[in-house]
Design a protein around this motif. Structure first.
Motif: not given
Lengths: 292, 292, 292, 292
Positions: A273, A283-287
């Motif tokens: 990213l 995205e690192t939290v949501a992935s």
């Protein structure tokens, strides 16, 4: 300051020199690709053939180059600034460069008798056009004072921060704070979402409270959509976090939250990213997919 | 909604019921220490002798109690809300309590046929006086709709968040984001200071940029002075961080930056700073003396 | 201690009671599924029909149940321990339960005049069979002293840790340390790999140095293969990290490394790895695909 | 390998060259302070007047210098290694230096036709005397093979790790893992203590389990006493953590636990503990006084 030299007519430099012209300054411009000077000439600017020629002609010269390599090249290469700089000549570098690059340029200029000021800015295209930049100057105080009429045209506010290098350091501190805030924001959005709350409502609530800020307002809606058009690329943000942590290391300042944020940005880079906007750290939290 | 009951006349409750009176509502008030009702009576309020009496008299009753224990006591104790609640009666609890307490009250009310809405607020004394609270409501939708004229008086904005418990959760998410931001801010201030920059200048620069926000503006100057007069006590902030992390744990959301922030708040508690403002977490970053 | 009662013949309990028999103790066994008692009877054990019957018959009774629910059920349910416990009766619970469960059982036993000792163990099937467990006892000191001949058969070492609850706490501290070590190890393996070093060589180097330990030796090779057969499930490890952090919270101990480790385990859970071995946290470090 | 040159007779170098002599090798020694050669001469060594003289005389020369500056000086200064190195000459640098220094030496040697091997060691005085070092070699494979009889005398195990720089990298990975483990251990000790458990008992329990390791056993007791005699100075450990994190940065490896550990070491430096043993990071966890 009647006659001003201006080196570098990229998006920022063009907007800034146009502002100077429209406020009545005489401006001599130079750009590596000279054709970019044409529009300025139509508005009254004169062309300088080389950086050296601009320095020779003007008592005050401003540079706004794209990166450290360009900033160094304009000074040290053939037909460069150094060939004509000397007593009575003043050089203001407004490019965003690291402290080391800035110091190298400063030493070269001053050892020839010239005056030097670094003056990186906070703000991008729109504030440049509107004369609403924030200017973080450091170096020769007398030159800063002399340049104030120019800074008043280019920015909404300027600061004099002391010795050369302090402009770069101030930008690092600001960007580090911003990077950790972006992580805090991302974690909040994901926690809301996974806890059954509407993330858009979270944005609305945040915008009404004590931590409301333009960044949350501007980037929040696209983050919720998983869209991260690059305004400030994540890999550059991570580089600034790394440099800020290194600055803390030098000065024995432990910063556990910045360190955790930096690792999140590194994780994002490892996910491919790095070229997206730094808000893609979301995205690192949501992935995560499953759970157990 | 002509006649409204109001239970609890602390700093918040008094300001809120005063607002209702000045907007033409008939209000029946009750407070554990009844003498606090006097000023309201001067402005036209009627006194209810007990919570049960207020419920009996009014179709709509609002509660604004100091903590979960008080919120439970007013409902479940002798002469409490439960003795008179029933079909056609509506109870709106605006106290800040945890999701579990709110659920317990909700079940008791609705099992007797009453309608329930939790509606914790964001904002303290001044916004309460000015009718500028942000209201985070959850529970019975019809009651929310009916209460809108009241919420319009008390707050600048209200949200309906779905099922009971969501109000408490939203507050946790907001406070978690705020807590991490405070750590980011503290680290920035200390890094600036130890790197030879003027921290006050950092505040000025931040206030002109994309992350400018009221909290930085309000608390920054006193943080630089090492002064932390308690507006929101650090130990309460740390408790909210802990509960937010627990909410993340339930929902498999990893939040490394919030976790690092929480440990910083715990460190601050271990340094004896728990009763100061949560901005005192600044001391955990600043406290190092020597270096090597 | 001639006659010993033994409640619970799972993998652990069976191995332990077999050890007692082979060392000359008379043992009366009970298990919820009574057929599991048969093998013990062949080796000389007597059967007790209910927990209450075992307590009635024996001065000393040991329990080794699978979880807190089973531990509570055996004591409080019909035909349970409480029906026959009293002055002169001794109850040693070696199940792994939380401090709260242990305290509840302790209070029930002692309020009837019985003596109680909690004695959770470190070690699984093999050490149980070999009499090589580590026993973490807490509660009534006199009972601990009286039980030493039994502990000498079951374990290689026993500790008396003071008041009830301390056994559970000691296990949390050990598991927290272990969890952070596993993260340190995972990060080392991935860093070696991504830096062009052979991870197996890292294992060999580590095994020759000051931080060589059985866990690295045992789990390292399969971690490199991306294989995590569940010995100690990751979700249980994460639960213990969470409880250890909560214990730190109660006692104002900030533990930033444990907190970062806990978030990594939560990340692993969000990736669906909760039922694998806790060494699967390795995947949270290794999982990045691209880079930029 | 009959005749071996040996440059540097500090604590390590003296023990190593003594071992070579006692195993029948002919050794020509040099040291900046030549008087330190006397004891070796008594045991049969020959003296070389300069590094260049040693290289001229011997086909194989080993260096064991104190730091990068010394390692560079011996090669590049007047009368240094470079003056005599060439085809058929072999140089093995066993000093602990960074990858950059090692590469610089490697390039200088090989560009003159010599063969180069870096071979830093794990282990200090005692293992050096006992021939129990662990040797992390990288560079010219043929030279590694030829040197095996020497490494068998000096160490208990040697590894060939590929290209120059890999020896330094492997040390960083090991030290990073060790640094995070030390933090995990410190947090465990403090949590035990503040939770009412005896920290010494924790050490005993740990030493019987799956994470038992020499470092915990060796350093634990003095850490509990608050004593940190410097074996490996904290500031060096923190430098290695920083370099390992930078290596991770280059390779897009996020390492949140190492990052949290690094900040704890930086905190320790800010507390003035940089010259103590790296186990003094324990003080960053333990230092809180009050609580609230």
């Amino acid at each position: 300051m009647e006659e001003i030299g201006f080196l570098g007519l990229g998006i920022m430099g063009k907007a800034m020199s146009m502002n100077l012209l429209s406020h009545g300054f005489k401006v001599t411009v130079w750009n590596r690709t000279l054709s970019r000077c044409d529009e300025l000439v139509e508005h009254g600017a004169t062309i300088g053939e080389t950086p050296a020629a601009v320095i020779k002609k003007c008592k005050y010269t401003i540079a706004m180059l794209s990166d450290p390599a360009a900033a160094l090249s304009v000074v040290f290469d053939k037909d460069g600034v150094l060939e004509q700089i000397g007593t009575g000549k003043n050089y203001i570098d407004m490019s965003t460069v690291d402290a080391e690059t800035s110091s190298k340029i400063s030493e070269a200029i001053t050892s020839k008798g010239g005056c030097f000021l670094e003056a990186p800015v906070s703000g991008s295209k729109k504030p440049a056009e509107d004369g609403q930049l924030v200017i973080l100057a450091a170096g020769e105080r007398a030159l800063y004072d002399a340049a104030l009429p120019v800074f008043d045209v280019l920015g909404k506010k300027s600061f004099f921060l002391g010795q050369v290098g302090n402009g770069a350091k101030m930008k690092l501190v600001v960007n580090m704070t911003m990077g950790s805030m972006m992580n805090a924001f991302s974690e909040g959005i994901v926690l809301a979402d996974k806890s059954g709350l509407n993330p858009q409502t979270l944005l609305d609530v945040l915008d009404l409270g004590a931590i409301a800020n333009p960044m949350f307002k501007m980037k929040g809606p696209s983050m919720i959509q998983g869209s991260y058009p690059p305004a400030f690329p994540l890999k550059h943000q991570q580089k600034d976090m790394r440099l800020a942590l290194a600055l803390g290391d030098e000065n024995s300042v432990a910063m556990p939250v910045a360190a955790a944020s930096n690792e999140a940005f590194k994780k994002a880079r490892s996910m491919g990213l790095g070229d997206l906007d730094f808000s893609a750290v979301h995205e690192t939290v949501a992935s995560g997919k499953g759970s157990s």
